[in-house]
Design an enzyme around this catalytic site. Structure first.
Site, PDB file in Angstrom:
ATOM      1  N   GLU A  52       0.831  -1.205   0.000  1.00  0.00           N
ATOM      2  CA  GLU A  52       0.000   0.000   0.000  1.00  0.00           C
ATOM      3  C   GLU A  52       0.867   1.257   0.000  1.00  0.00           C
ATOM      4  O   GLU A  52       0.602   2.216  -0.753  1.00  0.00           O
ATOM      5  CB  GLU A  52      -0.922   0.016   1.218  1.00  0.00           C
ATOM      6  CG  GLU A  52      -1.861  -1.171   1.290  1.00  0.00           C
ATOM      7  CD  GLU A  52      -1.314  -2.308   2.142  1.00  0.00           C
ATOM      8  OE1 GLU A  52      -2.106  -2.900   2.889  1.00  0.00           O
ATOM      9  OE2 GLU A  52      -0.101  -2.602   2.046  1.00  0.00           O
ATOM     10  N   SER A 167      18.211 -44.233  -7.360  1.00  0.00           N
ATOM     11  CA  SER A 167      16.984 -43.555  -7.805  1.00  0.00           C
ATOM     12  C   SER A 167      17.280 -42.405  -8.756  1.00  0.00           C
ATOM     13  O   SER A 167      16.353 -41.710  -9.179  1.00  0.00           O
ATOM     14  CB  SER A 167      16.217 -43.019  -6.593  1.00  0.00           C
ATOM     15  OG  SER A 167      17.009 -42.094  -5.864  1.00  0.00           O
ATOM     16  N   ARG A 183      11.257 -25.623  -5.203  1.00  0.00           N
ATOM     17  CA  ARG A 183      12.160 -25.155  -4.143  1.00  0.00           C
ATOM     18  C   ARG A 183      12.203 -23.635  -4.085  1.00  0.00           C
ATOM     19  O   ARG A 183      12.252 -23.054  -2.995  1.00  0.00           O
ATOM     20  CB  ARG A 183      13.572 -25.697  -4.386  1.00  0.00           C
ATOM     21  CG  ARG A 183      13.753 -27.177  -4.139  1.00  0.00           C
ATOM     22  CD  ARG A 183      15.208 -27.577  -4.367  1.00  0.00           C
ATOM     23  NE  ARG A 183      15.419 -29.011  -4.193  1.00  0.00           N
ATOM     24  CZ  ARG A 183      16.584 -29.617  -4.374  1.00  0.00           C
ATOM     25  NH1 ARG A 183      17.640 -28.912  -4.756  1.00  0.00           N
ATOM     26  NH2 ARG A 183      16.700 -30.920  -4.190  1.00  0.00           N
TER      27      ARG A 183
END
Length: 352
Positions: A52, A167, A183
């Site tokens: 503002e 993985s 992230r």
């Protein structure tokens, strides 16, 4: 279209690209007495002017007799900056249009203050869209803990890792870039000790040209020893552990008795201004959070691969019968490169 929707959407879009956490994302637009845009502002971070004030400063004397459109209720308290209500009154604004009330008890009260001063205030313009650009803030102020997003990558047949534990990489570079964008919108990234000791990640945002704040690494360490040369240690991680001692860095270690209470850990992070938490840990941490119903949303990346055998699932909990399954609400499904990204929330736990 209602009179102020287009202007409010302009304020929303401007606020959405900022990350001022633990403060809220806020955008503001000033219209002069003829309805022309004469000022714009966003809040950029703690201790800096609020949206503002920036919009009123941008408008200058053209704000007199005009309208202020702002995504969040103007504050009415002296914090690190003066109350926005007083700046609005001093500028000669005649009407304020607000997206949604501020859930922060310390900052709320601005609408009442303006109305008491005789100003016209319109509430609830595009309220859902305002909340949607900063759901972590509203969750944090309502619950005292960060919004928890669990991210995992699995094969199309549901395996998070091979039988030998490997993985990297189930998903494509495009999906991994999307994780870095996740992230970049998170205040902290949490993993378990197993992930840290096996993969030694640094949990940072690595996108070309990214200059924003880096998420804080958070480790649920348990009783495992921690060497000093881990990347998260070098990045001054917050480590929850009853056992870690004498790390030769500025790392913050939080002891939690004989074990780490995840709910207490989340409240501790909330007290430190962590509003949005991304969890990238393995199945043990994921299962513990799920069992405690501390996961607010999940993002699953389904890599365009088949495991075609017995590997490691994303959760370690027992699935004894179909009634053990947890209903979810799918919010979004899209392709990311060759992979599929699914975002969903969990149904509330039934109260016995």
């Amino acid at each position: 279209m209602p009179e102020y929707d287009e202007v409010m959407r302009t304020a929303i879009e401007a606020a959405s690209v900022m990350n001022p956490h633990p403060n809220p994302r806020v955008g503001a637009v000033v219209l002069d007495r003829n309805g022309r845009v004469v000022g714009r502002g966003v809040h950029e971070g703690p201790g800096l002017p609020h949206a503002e004030a920036n919009a009123l400063d941008d408008a200058g004397t053209s704000a007199d007799g005009g309208t202020l459109v702002v995504t969040l209720e103007p504050c009415n308290h002296h914090g690190r900056t003066p109350p926005c209500t007083q700046a609005i009154l001093d500028a000669g604004i005649q009407k304020v249009v607000v997206g949604v009330a501020d859930p922060d008890a310390d900052a709320a009260g601005g609408v009442a203050r303006l109305r008491d001063a005789g100003m016209a205030v319109e509430m609830g313009v595009l309220a859902d869209e305002v909340v949607a650009i900063d759901p972590g803030y509203f969750h944090h102020r309502r619950t005292g803990r960060p919004r928890v997003t669990l991210k995992t990558a699995i094969t199309l047949d549901g395996q998070a890792a091979a039988r030998d534990g490997t993985s990297q990489w189930i998903t494509s570079p495009a999906a991994r870039d999307d994780v870095h964008r996740l992230r970049s919108n998170s205040d902290a990234v949490m993993v378990g000790a197993g992930t840290v000791l096996k993969d030694n990640p640094d949990l940072s945002v690595r996108l070309p040209g990214y200059e924003g704040p880096q998420p804080i690494p958070v480790v649920i360490a348990g009783t495992r020893p921690f060497p000093n040369n881990l990347r998260v240690v070098e990045r001054n991680a917050v480590i929850f552990s009853p056992a870690v001692r004498d790390l030769d860095t500025e790392v913050v270690v939080i002891e939690s008795g004989d074990h780490v209470d995840l709910q207490e850990a989340l409240f501790e992070l909330g007290s430190r201004g962590i509003v949005d938490l991304l969890v990238e840990g393995g199945p043990i941490l994921a299962d513990s959070l799920l069992e405690a119903r501390l996961i607010d949303r999940c993002i699953f990346y389904l890599g365009a691969k088949l495991a075609a055998g017995s590997g490691e699932p994303p959760f370690h909990g027992a699935f004894r019968t179909i009634t053990d399954a947890i209903d979810v609400h799918v919010e979004d499904v899209r392709t990311v490169g060759p992979d599929v990204r699914i975002e969903f929330t969990l149904a509330p736990a039934e109260v016995a």
